[in-house]
Design an enzyme around this catalytic site. Structure first.
Site, PDB file in Angstrom:
ATOM      1  CG  ASP A  62       4.206  16.541 -37.288  1.00  0.00           C
ATOM      2  OD1 ASP A  62       5.236  16.743 -37.927  1.00  0.00           O
ATOM      3  OD2 ASP A  62       3.462  17.205 -37.055  1.00  0.00           O
ATOM      4  CG  ASP A  63       2.040  12.783 -34.279  1.00  0.00           C
ATOM      5  OD1 ASP A  63       2.415  13.866 -34.036  1.00  0.00           O
ATOM      6  OD2 ASP A  63       0.821  12.443 -34.591  1.00  0.00           O
TER       7      ASP A  63
ATOM      8  CG  HIS B  46       4.932  17.036 -32.967  1.00  0.00           C
ATOM      9  ND1 HIS B  46       4.776  18.126 -33.130  1.00  0.00           N
ATOM     10  CD2 HIS B  46       4.170  16.054 -33.059  1.00  0.00           C
ATOM     11  CE1 HIS B  46       3.474  18.128 -33.824  1.00  0.00           C
ATOM     12  NE2 HIS B  46       3.057  16.869 -33.741  1.00  0.00           N
TER      13      HIS B  46
ATOM     14  CG  HIS C 253       0.224  15.324 -30.325  1.00  0.00           C
ATOM     15  ND1 HIS C 253      -0.930  15.939 -30.824  1.00  0.00           N
ATOM     16  CD2 HIS C 253       0.914  15.051 -31.506  1.00  0.00           C
ATOM     17  CE1 HIS C 253      -1.056  15.984 -31.838  1.00  0.00           C
ATOM     18  NE2 HIS C 253       0.044  15.873 -32.440  1.00  0.00           N
TER      19      HIS C 253
ATOM     20  CG  HIS D 248       1.005  12.614 -39.056  1.00  0.00           C
ATOM     21  ND1 HIS D 248       0.249  13.484 -40.151  1.00  0.00           N
ATOM     22  CD2 HIS D 248       0.963  13.287 -37.891  1.00  0.00           C
ATOM     23  CE1 HIS D 248      -0.109  14.611 -39.584  1.00  0.00           C
ATOM     24  NE2 HIS D 248       0.421  14.311 -38.254  1.00  0.00           N
TER      25      HIS D 248
END
Length: 477
Positions: free
Chosen positions: A301-302, A352, A356, A443
């Site tokens: 993620d991210d 995603h 965020h 991540h």
């Protein structure tokens, strides 16, 4: 934490709709750049890929009882402004977490009621990056108090002076009294303005100023700073003819670079070799049958993140492992070449959100904007629209699901790598807890997480595991 939700649903600020005080005429209220604006003049658009060696500094938690995510850009040559943004973000986050040494208690771990859980989100939008001028707006959403919790600040870099500038630095010292008088005159006419707050307003209190494409200067005031909280945010626009005589030398350059931007950004930064983007190409379609062999889906993620994502892609290629990347839109926009490399290597690219936020706390229109803006960036980078999305913090409800045709993806094994920045601990967690058909949450913005991947791949491959994308895992179960 293990969340068994693979089947069937194996999470804003750059695009918030903002409450504004309404009025007509040249001082009409509007939302800050980077948000849907009610102003007639569209916001300036900056292509971040034109900023050589740009880095987006990201961090976040995955704790549903204490969600936070922060990001700001680091522009080579504008280190003074990067430092100013870092100082603000670090201090705000420390106060939010109760670690700032000010005696403030943590906002986290309180109510079990989701509507009362705090949330901090700091994102950014470029105002200008041209010639010797950089302008950035930081948007902070702090859901720990009453009201909308939104604050905005603009940060400027003056390449000629090699100095960071505040918003009021756009105006020359000798003109600040006349400038402030014009601002107050416009505000005084607005419904909901508090006369006492307006009387106390000083030029140095103005911390959000930017130019429109036609050279006017927009000033944004946070909720409760000049008016009653119910009045929302107030924006004053001073037309070009009025404001130009009051501008400092830097302000005039910033105005010119906004209305007539140069082709390049030149801040005198020392040129550094550009990090190589991996060029691995997938050898055909993955036909792994997870009903017949042991499979596991690593998800990251991210990102994408320079240079960690590129290193991760090399590790995955060494073991012919495929993974799923749930990318953040503002990072995709800055580094589409890394997202292209992910797709070219046979990995899956998912959505995603843009910045965020907890999607369950947004309106349907805001959810759509967060997801659609990110999907557009992914499609532009890869040529293929994403079919999966991962809601930040795993926060998803019926409204979020109804806002998109993409399928939500959570996880079954949380490495908690956002909490433990220790490569050995992250690797040991996956190796010890992994079971067949797990979806593993990691991540790629953390170098320690990326460093853990070779040991994970080596050990689990020896145990007979095949590393597949989430869609492949779903298709064969």
């Amino acid at each position: 934490m293990r969340v068994h939700t693979l089947i069937p649903s194996v999470v804003l600020l750059g695009s918030l709709s903002l409450t504004t005080a309404c009025s007509s005429g040249p001082g009409a209220a509007s939302a800050p750049d980077g948000a849907p604006s009610v102003a007639a003049t569209p916001p300036t658009t900056v292509d971040p890929t034109k900023i050589k060696d740009l880095t987006i500094v990201n961090d976040s938690s995955n704790d549903r009882s204490c969600p936070w995510a922060t990001s700001y850009p680091a522009v080579p040559g504008a280190e003074a402004t990067t430092a100013a943004m870092k100082k603000y973000v670090d201090a705000y986050l420390a106060n939010y977490l109760g670690t700032g040494g000010s005696g403030q208690a943590s906002n986290c771990g309180g109510s079990a009621d989701a509507s009362e859980v705090p949330e901090l989100n700091i994102s950014f939008a470029f105002l200008v990056a041209s010639g010797d001028v950089v302008g950035v707006r930081l948007l902070t959403q702090d859901r720990t108090g009453t009201g909308d919790g939104l604050t905005t600040r603009t940060y400027w870099y003056d390449g000629a002076a090699h100095a960071s500038r505040t918003a009021i630095g756009l105006v020359t010292d000798s003109s600040r009294d006349a400038f402030l008088a014009a601002v107050k005159k416009q505000l005084k006419q607005r419904q909901g303005i508090d006369p006492n707050l307006l009387a106390e307003l000083r030029a140095t209190d103005i911390d959000d100023a930017s130019f429109t494409p036609d050279g006017a200067l927009k000033l944004s005031f946070d909720r409760g700073t000049v008016g009653v909280p119910a009045g929302g945010r107030y924006t004053v626009t001073l037309d070009r003819a009025s404001v130009t005589p009051w501008l400092s030398a830097f302000g005039k350059r910033a105005q010119r670079q906004t209305t007539d931007p140069s082709r390049t950004l030149d801040l005198g930064a020392t040129s550094t070799p550009t990090a190589a983007v991996p060029t691995e190409t997938a050898s055909g379609t993955d036909n792994t049958d997870c009903a017949q062999v042991k499979c596991i889906a690593l998800t990251f993620d991210d990102g994408p993140a320079v240079t960690y994502t590129a290193t991760l892609l090399k590790y995955l290629a060494q073991y012919k492992a495929r993974a799923t990347f749930f990318t953040v839109g503002q990072n995709v926009a800055a580094h589409p070449e890394l997202v292209r490399a992910e797709a070219k290597a046979g990995h899956e690219v998912g959505n995603h959100s843009w910045s965020h936020p907890d999607l369950t706390r947004l309106t349907t229109a805001q959810v759509k904007q967060q997801l659609e803006r990110t999907s557009a960036a992914i499609t532009a980078a890869t040529g293929t629209a994403p079919t999966l999305f991962r809601p930040p913090y795993g926060a998803v409800n019926a409204q979020v699901k109804a806002a998109t045709s993409m399928s939500p993806v959570l996880w079954t094994l949380d490495t908690e790598d956002w909490k433990y920045r220790d490569a050995t601990k992250v690797a040991d967690t996956v190796i010890a807890k992994a079971t067949r058909n797990d979806v593993v949450l990691m991540h790629d913005i953390h170098p320690t997480s990326v460093a853990a991947v070779p040991e994970i791949l080596r050990t689990l491959s020896a145990r007979g595991y095949h590393f597949v994308t989430v869609s492949r895992l779903r298709a064969t179960l």
